[in-house]
Design a protein around this motif. Structure first.
Motif, PDB file in Angstrom:
ATOM      1  N   ASP A 140     -13.717  -2.307  -3.350  1.00 37.57           N
ATOM      2  CA  ASP A 140     -13.581  -0.893  -2.978  1.00 37.57           C
ATOM      3  C   ASP A 140     -12.266  -0.582  -2.289  1.00 37.57           C
ATOM      4  N   ARG A 141     -11.548  -1.613  -1.866  1.00 36.93           N
ATOM      5  CA  ARG A 141     -10.291  -1.366  -1.149  1.00 36.93           C
ATOM      6  C   ARG A 141      -9.133  -1.047  -2.060  1.00 36.93           C
ATOM      7  N   ARG A 142      -9.404  -0.881  -3.340  1.00 39.08           N
ATOM      8  CA  ARG A 142      -8.296  -0.609  -4.259  1.00 39.08           C
ATOM      9  C   ARG A 142      -7.534   0.646  -3.869  1.00 39.08           C
ATOM     10  N   VAL A 143      -6.237   0.614  -4.079  1.00 40.71           N
ATOM     11  CA  VAL A 143      -5.394   1.769  -3.782  1.00 40.71           C
ATOM     12  C   VAL A 143      -5.066   2.460  -5.105  1.00 40.71           C
ATOM     13  N   ASP A 185      -9.904 -14.538   2.473  1.00 39.00           N
ATOM     14  CA  ASP A 185     -10.837 -13.489   2.898  1.00 39.00           C
ATOM     15  C   ASP A 185     -12.264 -14.052   2.859  1.00 39.00           C
ATOM     16  N   SER A 196     -17.171  -4.762  -0.998  1.00 37.33           N
ATOM     17  CA  SER A 196     -16.321  -4.127   0.021  1.00 37.33           C
ATOM     18  C   SER A 196     -14.846  -4.438  -0.243  1.00 37.33           C
ATOM     19  N   VAL A 197     -14.560  -5.592  -0.833  1.00 34.42           N
ATOM     20  CA  VAL A 197     -13.167  -5.929  -1.148  1.00 34.42           C
ATOM     21  C   VAL A 197     -12.700  -5.117  -2.349  1.00 34.42           C
ATOM     22  N   LEU A 223      -5.111  -3.702  -6.215  1.00 32.61           N
ATOM     23  CA  LEU A 223      -6.090  -4.317  -5.339  1.00 32.61           C
ATOM     24  C   LEU A 223      -5.377  -5.492  -4.675  1.00 32.61           C
ATOM     25  N   THR A 282       0.842  -1.202   0.000  1.00 27.48           N
ATOM     26  CA  THR A 282       0.000   0.000   0.000  1.00 27.48           C
ATOM     27  C   THR A 282       0.877   1.252   0.000  1.00 27.48           C
ATOM     28  N   THR A 284     -13.882   3.857 -10.771  1.00 26.31           N
ATOM     29  CA  THR A 284     -14.259   2.973  -9.669  1.00 26.31           C
ATOM     30  C   THR A 284     -15.542   2.200  -9.936  1.00 26.31           C
TER      31      THR A 284
END
Ligand code: GDP
Ligand code: CO
Length: 404
Positions: free
Chosen positions: A390-393, A124, A387-388, A118, A107, A400
């Motif tokens: 959406d965690r993209r950096v 998970d 929700s996973v 991602l 990250t 998106t």
């Protein structure tokens, strides 16, 4: 990139396997004037801009299991910026949470580089629940989480690439010591799609060489023990149907490969070390026209393109037992294919016994296969995995939107 145009191909039904293409220049400069393109040219120059255009539609999946952070970072350094990176890690979370360390370091790295990444963990529970919601429970183990294995990680990455709207998916191992090699592979994936079209194309890399220390000197080996055997058996299988002896297949074991997401979603996957050679088997079974197809569409023309990379390939050495597993796994997929003639089965069996890979009384076990991801309900998967995703950096707000 300046690259050779393939001179030959072998065809079986709707599958074309092209001969190995050499790379003449890693960067051949900007677009050449149209007059310089000649009909009798044996090489083609692909401008950097065109390569970037393809990479903008590409996701690169990086499977990780307990690799050193420095190696993973090196791999990320090599992946061109326009690609979306999907890191699928199956590193242990106990007693030390190795995945947390990966998450933190990747990250951070991506913030500096504005790379779109991602990072997901194979175990998970959200991903497992998404597979269940999408009706694809084959990948789930007894604990209702995604099973261990690189193939399972690759399948996860493929689905995420699809959900995120990418057109191509490429795979790069995370244990590569040379960022420059990784960079080259991803550029070659794009070159393959540019040359062969982006419909149902597979691009596979054959390493030019693999450095080893032999008697205290560097030796650049060309073929490993496993790839030599696997390629030979695949070529024998092809020759059986075409009636012409061939050496066209050079990338039976190639872990470095890319294809269109559509094709990746329609293929079956084998578990363990059979995942790469099984791509050949599945395509030949489904599109070869020899046996009735189960999920293939014979109106498609499937092209397998093979490119010889220039950088030496050096990855973490995982020992002899690992090579033995690869030899047995890859030959087992060929042996158990519905296409494999009895004489080739006998030859494979004899070879494995002679090499000590199969003991007295043992038989070659079939490899577990997964059905194609076409049976997965993407809308349900996408909704459950939101929700996973959406965690993209590093993603720009414009990109998106989740595409199901
Ligand atoms: P080889 O290079 O084919 O000899 O095999 P490796 O052991 O190096 O594995 C290839 C890649 O898959 C490496 O990047 C590993 O870290 C990764 N890998 C191995 N097992 C798993 C797994 O269970 N899940 C995921 N996601 N990756 C894995
Ligand atoms: Co490796």
């Amino acid at each position: 990139m300046r690259i050779e145009i393939p001179r030959e191909f072998e065809r079986l039904g709707a599958v074309r396997i092209y001969g190995l293409q050499k790379v003449y220049e890693l960067d051949s400069g900007p677009e050449e004037a149209p007059t310089s393109a000649r009909d009798d040219a044996v090489v083609r120059s692909l401008p950097a801009e065109a390569i970037y255009e393809v990479q903008r539609e590409m996701a690169i999946v990086v499977p990780v299991r307990s690799e050193r952070l420095k190696l993973i970072e090196g791999v990320l350094v090599g992946i061109p910026n326009p690609c979306l990176v999907i890191v699928v890690s199956n590193s242990p979370r106990e007693p030390i949470d190795r995945h947390f360390l990966e998450l933190e370091s990747i990250t951070n790295f991506c913030r500096f580089t504005r790379k779109q990444v991602l990072i997901v963990h194979q175990k998970d529970p959200v991903i497992a629940a998404a597979f269940a919601a999408g009706g694809f429970t084959d990948v789930l183990g007894k604990d209702s989480l995604v099973r261990d294995g690189k193939a399972e990680g690759m399948m996860m990455g493929t689905v995420l690439a699809r959900i995120l709207g990418r057109r191509y998916v490429g795979f790069v191992d995370s244990d590569n010591y040379f960022p420059g090699a990784v960079n080259e592979y991803v550029r070659e994936y794009a070159a393959g799609f540019l040359i062969h079209g982006g419909d149902h194309t597979v691009v596979r890399i054959s390493w030019h060489s693999k450095p080893k220390i032999v008697e205290q000197a560097l030796y650049f080996a060309k073929w490993g023990r496993s790839s030599r055997r696997c390629n030979r058996a695949l070529n024998q299988l092809l020759s059986h149907f075409t009636g012409f002896e061939t050496e066209i297949v050079k990338t039976g074991n190639s872990g470095e490969h890319a294809m269109t997401v559509e094709l990746a979603m329609s293929m079956r996957y084998a578990t363990g070390f059979a995942v790469e050679p099984y791509h050949y088997i599945d395509l030949l079974e489904q599109y070869g026209g020899v046996i009735p197809t189960e999920h293939g569409d014979m109106r498609r023309l499937v092209r397998i393109c093979q490119i010889e990379s220039r950088n030496p390939h050096l990855h973490a050495d995982k020992g002899d037992a690992h090579v033995a597993d690869m030899i047995v796994g890859s030959l087992a997929t060929i042996y158990h294919s519905r296409l494999c003639p009895v004489w080739l089965q006998q030859e494979i069996d004899a070879e494995l016994r002679q090499g000590g890979y199969l003991k007295e009384g043992d038989t070659l076990k079939p490899i577990r296969l997964y059905p194609s991801l076409a049976g997965l309900n993407l809308e349900q998967f996408g909704a459950a995995a939101q929700s996973v995703v959406d965690r993209r950096v590093g993603a720009s707000p414009a990109s998106t939107g989740v595409v199901a």
